[in-house]
Design a protein around this motif. Structure first.
Motif, PDB file in Angstrom:
ATOM      1  N   THR A  18       0.928 -32.908  -3.944  1.00 45.82           N
ATOM      2  CA  THR A  18       1.070 -31.865  -2.869  1.00 45.82           C
ATOM      3  C   THR A  18       0.516 -30.464  -2.860  1.00 45.82           C
ATOM      4  OG1 THR A  18       3.406 -33.264  -3.017  1.00 45.82           O
ATOM      5  CG2 THR A  18       3.364 -31.160  -1.945  1.00 45.82           C
ATOM      6  N   VAL A  19      -0.049 -30.113  -2.005  1.00 49.01           N
ATOM      7  CA  VAL A  19      -0.628 -28.948  -2.077  1.00 49.01           C
ATOM      8  C   VAL A  19       0.108 -28.044  -1.112  1.00 49.01           C
ATOM      9  CG1 VAL A  19      -2.843 -27.486  -1.452  1.00 49.01           C
ATOM     10  CG2 VAL A  19      -2.970 -30.121  -2.010  1.00 49.01           C
ATOM     11  N   VAL A  20       0.568 -26.824  -1.644  1.00 50.37           N
ATOM     12  CA  VAL A  20       1.265 -25.804  -0.938  1.00 50.37           C
ATOM     13  C   VAL A  20       0.272 -24.628  -0.712  1.00 50.37           C
ATOM     14  CG1 VAL A  20       3.129 -24.383  -0.903  1.00 50.37           C
ATOM     15  CG2 VAL A  20       3.243 -26.669  -2.204  1.00 50.37           C
ATOM     16  N   CYS A  21       0.285 -24.590   0.779  1.00 47.61           N
ATOM     17  CA  CYS A  21      -0.465 -23.159   1.229  1.00 47.61           C
ATOM     18  C   CYS A  21       0.523 -22.063   1.276  1.00 47.61           C
ATOM     19  CB  CYS A  21      -1.094 -23.658   2.619  1.00 47.61           C
ATOM     20  SG  CYS A  21      -1.844 -24.989   3.042  1.00 47.61           S
ATOM     21  N   HIS A  49      -0.227 -34.627   0.161  1.00 45.84           N
ATOM     22  CA  HIS A  49       0.388 -33.701   1.330  1.00 45.84           C
ATOM     23  C   HIS A  49      -0.026 -32.563   1.227  1.00 45.84           C
ATOM     24  CE1 HIS A  49       3.289 -37.202   1.789  1.00 45.84           C
ATOM     25  NE2 HIS A  49       3.562 -37.313   0.456  1.00 45.84           N
ATOM     26  N   ILE A  50      -0.244 -31.780   2.384  1.00 49.62           N
ATOM     27  CA  ILE A  50      -0.560 -30.228   2.592  1.00 49.62           C
ATOM     28  C   ILE A  50       0.737 -29.776   3.434  1.00 49.62           C
ATOM     29  CG2 ILE A  50      -1.977 -28.559   3.495  1.00 49.62           C
ATOM     30  CD1 ILE A  50      -4.320 -30.457   3.288  1.00 49.62           C
ATOM     31  N   LEU A  51       1.432 -28.507   2.429  1.00 51.85           N
ATOM     32  CA  LEU A  51       2.530 -28.078   3.153  1.00 51.85           C
ATOM     33  C   LEU A  51       2.334 -26.615   3.510  1.00 51.85           C
ATOM     34  CD1 LEU A  51       5.179 -29.102   0.463  1.00 51.85           C
ATOM     35  CD2 LEU A  51       4.366 -30.418   2.613  1.00 51.85           C
ATOM     36  N   TYR A  52       2.861 -26.237   4.523  1.00 51.09           N
ATOM     37  CA  TYR A  52       2.680 -24.887   4.935  1.00 51.09           C
ATOM     38  C   TYR A  52       4.037 -24.245   5.398  1.00 51.09           C
ATOM     39  CZ  TYR A  52       2.907 -25.333  10.071  1.00 51.09           C
ATOM     40  OH  TYR A  52       3.423 -25.648  11.335  1.00 51.09           O
ATOM     41  N   PHE A  91      -1.645 -25.193  -5.893  1.00 50.54           N
ATOM     42  CA  PHE A  91      -1.528 -24.085  -4.808  1.00 50.54           C
ATOM     43  C   PHE A  91      -2.956 -23.665  -4.838  1.00 50.54           C
ATOM     44  CE2 PHE A  91       2.521 -21.521  -6.396  1.00 50.54           C
ATOM     45  CZ  PHE A  91       3.523 -22.188  -5.662  1.00 50.54           C
ATOM     46  N   VAL A  92      -3.398 -23.554  -3.650  1.00 53.40           N
ATOM     47  CA  VAL A  92      -4.864 -22.991  -3.432  1.00 53.40           C
ATOM     48  C   VAL A  92      -4.889 -21.660  -2.638  1.00 53.40           C
ATOM     49  CG1 VAL A  92      -5.927 -25.339  -3.552  1.00 53.40           C
ATOM     50  CG2 VAL A  92      -5.024 -24.578  -1.132  1.00 53.40           C
ATOM     51  N   PRO A 105      10.679 -19.025  -7.207  1.00 55.98           N
ATOM     52  CA  PRO A 105      10.204 -18.549  -8.502  1.00 55.98           C
ATOM     53  C   PRO A 105      10.378 -19.344  -9.741  1.00 55.98           C
ATOM     54  CG  PRO A 105      11.149 -17.064  -7.154  1.00 55.98           C
ATOM     55  CD  PRO A 105      11.510 -18.347  -6.364  1.00 55.98           C
ATOM     56  N   GLY A 106       9.722 -19.682 -10.808  1.00 59.55           N
ATOM     57  CA  GLY A 106       9.702 -20.260 -12.010  1.00 59.55           C
ATOM     58  C   GLY A 106       9.435 -21.659 -11.745  1.00 59.55           C
ATOM     59  N   THR A 107       9.309 -22.259 -10.543  1.00 59.13           N
ATOM     60  CA  THR A 107       8.738 -23.726 -10.409  1.00 59.13           C
ATOM     61  C   THR A 107       7.663 -24.148 -11.276  1.00 59.13           C
ATOM     62  OG1 THR A 107       9.735 -23.727  -8.132  1.00 59.13           O
ATOM     63  CG2 THR A 107       8.115 -25.480  -8.838  1.00 59.13           C
ATOM     64  N   ASP A 108       7.710 -24.992 -11.971  1.00 60.53           N
ATOM     65  CA  ASP A 108       6.268 -25.494 -12.792  1.00 60.53           C
ATOM     66  C   ASP A 108       5.156 -26.059 -11.703  1.00 60.53           C
ATOM     67  OD1 ASP A 108       7.540 -25.002 -15.108  1.00 60.53           O
ATOM     68  OD2 ASP A 108       8.183 -27.436 -15.505  1.00 60.53           O
ATOM     69  N   ILE A 109       4.169 -25.510 -11.883  1.00 63.75           N
ATOM     70  CA  ILE A 109       3.001 -25.607 -10.976  1.00 63.75           C
ATOM     71  C   ILE A 109       2.051 -26.469 -11.945  1.00 63.75           C
ATOM     72  CG2 ILE A 109       1.267 -24.587  -9.335  1.00 63.75           C
ATOM     73  CD1 ILE A 109       4.157 -24.294  -8.500  1.00 63.75           C
ATOM     74  N   ASP A 110       1.330 -27.312 -11.336  1.00 63.35           N
ATOM     75  CA  ASP A 110       0.256 -27.963 -11.975  1.00 63.35           C
ATOM     76  C   ASP A 110      -1.231 -27.497 -12.025  1.00 63.35           C
ATOM     77  OD1 ASP A 110       2.044 -30.281 -12.984  1.00 63.35           O
ATOM     78  OD2 ASP A 110       2.389 -30.517 -10.792  1.00 63.35           O
ATOM     79  N   ILE A 111      -1.547 -27.425 -10.698  1.00 64.30           N
ATOM     80  CA  ILE A 111      -2.941 -26.813 -10.386  1.00 64.30           C
ATOM     81  C   ILE A 111      -2.901 -25.525  -9.697  1.00 64.30           C
ATOM     82  CG2 ILE A 111      -4.808 -27.281  -9.305  1.00 64.30           C
ATOM     83  CD1 ILE A 111      -4.251 -30.299  -9.377  1.00 64.30           C
TER      84      ILE A 111
END
Length: 338
Positions: A18-21, A49-52, A91-92, A105-111
């Motif tokens: 899941t990629v979050v823009c 998935h790409i979310l925005y 995140f990109v 805030p505080g959510t674990d991000i993988d990339i």
């Protein structure tokens, strides 16, 4: 901690991505999300998935999504909170949960793959390269290095993003952008790149730029302007870019009311000015602001002004005074100079 093979190994061990823009994503963010999805597909991840959140309002952003048929989904918090244990969250073109995105805030991000100057990034995989001109440049290098063959659609998106982020290789460009562009050119559709570069401009965007021209004030080489209330958030950076063409102007800052926020966009070619640091110093206590030396942006909630008036004209008068005063202070311009 970073590198193409490390990213590949992480993707190869996962089932979903899941990629979050970032909010109101621009071409660099959108193309980078597509590029990461392409790498994930080659690594064997079928569910992507790409979310925005926010809006796809800039005419070039809408053209990119529509002409290249980018599959975007509105941000849904459950896709972040309830992702499977073997699912990745990425995140990109941004780096921190809760900053310019709706991830708690505080959510674990993988990339995290980004080119903005940010400190204390926390993720399993981090590639933050402030020196390069675009996040799409980093994704292109990954594609070149890994066993991934980009489609014409993906190559076109990445090439257009690099061109747009660097103002056609005139702003913040490095050798990496030229090398990425040379590679992408062989795989892209030149006619589509030209179409993306010259989309139709809405009348609201023209009006916003006209207001910025009319309301400009110049002190030395610094231009500050406001556009009042606008529905065209993405017209603010366009106005700032346009005003940078005025003779003698080395720094242009444009702000306006967009829904319940004050949006700010800034550009500078003055080597003595770091635009990201200027906006951060000016508005960090009341909003979120920052960026690169040559380009930056910020958001300030209207909460600090809400008790004064509900009339837009009166409200803009107050906002104008406060925002200009903070900018002058951050730029070390004496109030008596304007």
């Amino acid at each position: 901690m970073c590198g193409p093979q490390r990213l590949w190994d992480l993707l190869d061990d996962s089932e979903t991505l899941t990629v979050v823009c970032h909010d109101n994503p621009d071409p660099d963010c959108l193309a980078s999300a597509v590029g990461l999805g392409t790498i994930a597909a080659a690594a064997g991840i079928d569910e992507r998935h790409i979310l925005y959140s926010g809006e796809i309002s800039h005419q070039q952003n809408r053209a990119l999504v529509n002409l290249l048929d980018i599959d975007l989904e509105p941000f849904r918090i459950e896709m972040v909170r309830a992702r499977p244990s073997d699912g990745l969250l990425a995140f990109v073109d941004h780096s921190i949960a809760g900053e310019n995105n709706r991830v708690p805030p505080g959510t674990d991000i993988d990339i995290v793959i980004d080119h903005h100057p940010v400190e204390d990034i926390s993720a399993r995989f981090v590639d933050s390269q402030e020196a390069v001109g675009a996040t799409a440049t980093i994704l292109t290098e990954y594609i070149r290095t890994l066993p991934v063959e980009p489609t014409a659609r993906v190559a076109t998106a990445l090439l257009f993003a690099i061109r747009r982020e660097t103002l056609d290789f005139l702003r913040g460009v490095t050798r990496s952008e030229y090398e990425a562009a040379a590679y992408l050119h062989e795989h892209s559709e030149p006619k589509m790149v030209r179409r993306l570069s010259t989309p139709a401009v809405s009348s609201a965007t023209v009006d916003t730029i006209a207001h910025a021209i009319e309301n400009r004030r110049v002190t030395g080489a610094v231009l500050i302007s406001q556009v009042g209330r606008t529905s065209e958030r993405d017209a603010l950076p366009q106005a700032a870019d346009y005003l940078m063409n005025l003779e003698g102007v080395e720094t242009a800052i444009v702000f306006g009311l967009v829904e319940d926020t004050i949006q700010i966009s800034a550009r500078s070619t003055d080597s003595r000015v770091h635009m990201g640091a200027v906006l951060h110093d000016a508005f960090d206590d009341v909003g979120s602001a920052g960026g690169h030396r040559e380009m930056a942006g910020g958001t300030v909630g209207l909460g600090i002004f809400s008790g004064y008036t509900t009339d837009d004209q009166q409200l803009m008068g107050i906002v104008d005074q406060v925002i200009r005063s903070r900018l002058r202070r951050a730029l070390n311009i004496d109030d008596g100079e304007t």
